[in-house]
Design an enzyme around this catalytic site. Sequence first.
Site, PDB file in Angstrom:
ATOM      1  N   GLU A 235      17.058 -23.869   0.927  1.00 47.65           N
ATOM      2  CA  GLU A 235      16.808 -22.434   1.060  1.00 47.65           C
ATOM      3  C   GLU A 235      15.769 -22.167   2.150  1.00 47.65           C
ATOM      4  OE1 GLU A 235      18.499 -20.066  -0.282  1.00 47.65           O
ATOM      5  OE2 GLU A 235      19.739 -21.434  -1.447  1.00 47.65           O
ATOM      6  N   TRP A 238      17.857 -22.241   5.048  1.00 48.61           N
ATOM      7  CA  TRP A 238      18.604 -20.986   5.233  1.00 48.61           C
ATOM      8  C   TRP A 238      17.742 -19.958   5.967  1.00 48.61           C
ATOM      9  CZ3 TRP A 238      23.564 -19.725   4.948  1.00 48.61           C
ATOM     10  CH2 TRP A 238      23.938 -18.385   4.821  1.00 48.61           C
ATOM     11  N   TRP A 266      35.670   1.121   7.319  1.00 49.74           N
ATOM     12  CA  TRP A 266      34.727   1.472   6.258  1.00 49.74           C
ATOM     13  C   TRP A 266      35.068   2.846   5.682  1.00 49.74           C
ATOM     14  CZ3 TRP A 266      32.110  -2.600   4.854  1.00 49.74           C
ATOM     15  CH2 TRP A 266      31.733  -3.566   5.796  1.00 49.74           C
ATOM     16  N   ASN A 303      17.739 -13.310  -6.133  1.00 46.32           N
ATOM     17  CA  ASN A 303      18.694 -13.596  -5.064  1.00 46.32           C
ATOM     18  C   ASN A 303      20.149 -13.516  -5.520  1.00 46.32           C
ATOM     19  OD1 ASN A 303      19.266 -14.547  -2.272  1.00 46.32           O
ATOM     20  ND2 ASN A 303      20.173 -16.265  -3.367  1.00 46.32           N
ATOM     21  N   TRP A 321      27.723  -2.274   5.889  1.00 45.92           N
ATOM     22  CA  TRP A 321      26.608  -3.102   5.447  1.00 45.92           C
ATOM     23  C   TRP A 321      25.266  -2.621   5.978  1.00 45.92           C
ATOM     24  CZ3 TRP A 321      23.710  -5.532   9.230  1.00 45.92           C
ATOM     25  CH2 TRP A 321      24.287  -5.603  10.498  1.00 45.92           C
ATOM     26  N   TRP A 344      22.989  -9.604   4.685  1.00 45.96           N
ATOM     27  CA  TRP A 344      23.959  -8.514   4.622  1.00 45.96           C
ATOM     28  C   TRP A 344      25.234  -8.834   5.395  1.00 45.96           C
ATOM     29  CZ3 TRP A 344      24.647  -4.674   1.437  1.00 45.96           C
ATOM     30  CH2 TRP A 344      23.589  -4.315   0.605  1.00 45.96           C
TER      31      TRP A 344
END
Length: 446
Positions: A235, A238, A266, A303, A321, A344
């Site tokens: 993580e 990440w 959208w 998370n 988003w 996102w």
Amino acid sequence: MGGASRWWLHHSLMALEASLRERGSRLVVARGNSATVLKEFVASTGAGAVFWNRRYEPAVIARDSAIKSELSAAGIEAKSFNSALLFEPHTIKNRQGGPFQVFTPFWKHCLELPIAPATKLAPGVQIPAPEKWPRSLEIAGLELRPEIKWDAGFASVWQPGEAGAAARLKVFAARAMENYADARNLPDRDGTSRLSPWLHFGELGPRQVWAAVQAKSKDSGVFPPSNGARVFLSEIGWREFAHHLLFHFPRTPEQPLRADFEKFPWAEDVGEEKLRAWQRGRTGYPIVDAGMRQLWHTGWMHNRVRMVVASFLVKHLRLNWTHGAAWFWDTLVDADLSSNTLGWQWSAGCGADAAPYFRVFAPVLQGLKFDGDGDYVRRWVPELAKLPAENIHAPWEAPMHVLAEAGVRLGDNYPHPIVDHATARKAALAAFKQLRGRAVVEADAG
């Protein structure tokens, strides 16, 4: 900077001021053009150089490069250093010499590289002070705290500053890191590190985190010392990946990395009302509402639940988003441009290493899987607290007498679902088919 981040910054600056005074120094706050103010400080204090730690947001890179050039042109030594990352983005390249766009090979490559040890300032070391201090603004004068006290719940959850960072890292390493691989997905437990705001504000560096994991490895002689530690370090990887992508693709905070998604259909006609319902935790889906209310009250969200609420916005409501990224930017104390953008775009299916758009999280199944007893929902959606576990994630399916006994009045003290999951999923897949020009068949991700 969003409102929650401004709250953190105020208290972080207060903590920094106190820490500097313990070492015979102080914090000086000024407002104005950065290079101009810094040159004035150098002249008034007799400073020999200007040092700072680098940041990697596109606008900050441009600003700091200009400052360094202007200071150097004035004959002032100017140096910047890496404190925020394990590896600087420009040093990590794939076999073709370009940036990685998939996490696993990126992190595998990083793990083959040496990591510099964390730098420590010895206890009690005093910082040289000028003969005369420049005038400073009061921290309160920056007006970082909100006028309307929506931040009432923050202080009981967070301790901004280096001392708070060290305390949280110590607790996590001792109590939660070993079981992180399993516990990180359970929102009713304190199973995640929650180090992200301190990392974002530079009160804690990733090399310090790495050193803490190494310290846990001394007894076992194995690094990482457990599977939980290995997953936790991934993580941290990440986070590195997020900075890597933002550095190489600076347009991504506003535009999808995958250019074809610029034409995604959208449903912007869904209306402000449904967006507002999502923001305030009034969607009628308890796991989604619990997450959004946790965010509002604490400036943070678990998370696993972040993924669920993000999927709901971009796939159930089919809203761009960027609406979600903007809301998170304003309400998260750990709002970080790189991580927010990557998260996102991952949820929307339009970024690097992204979840496929046709993977639609089913909120009820997610709730049952990761909050089986309903404790997380009960904490943040108290109007549902008396519902039994088998009904709490889908109250609209509960028998009328069960709702009555629990004091739940759908459409009154708790809303009906603002969209139907099956219908919304079908519309999301149809939109994806329209983008791709072909049918996509995929089982519900659950």
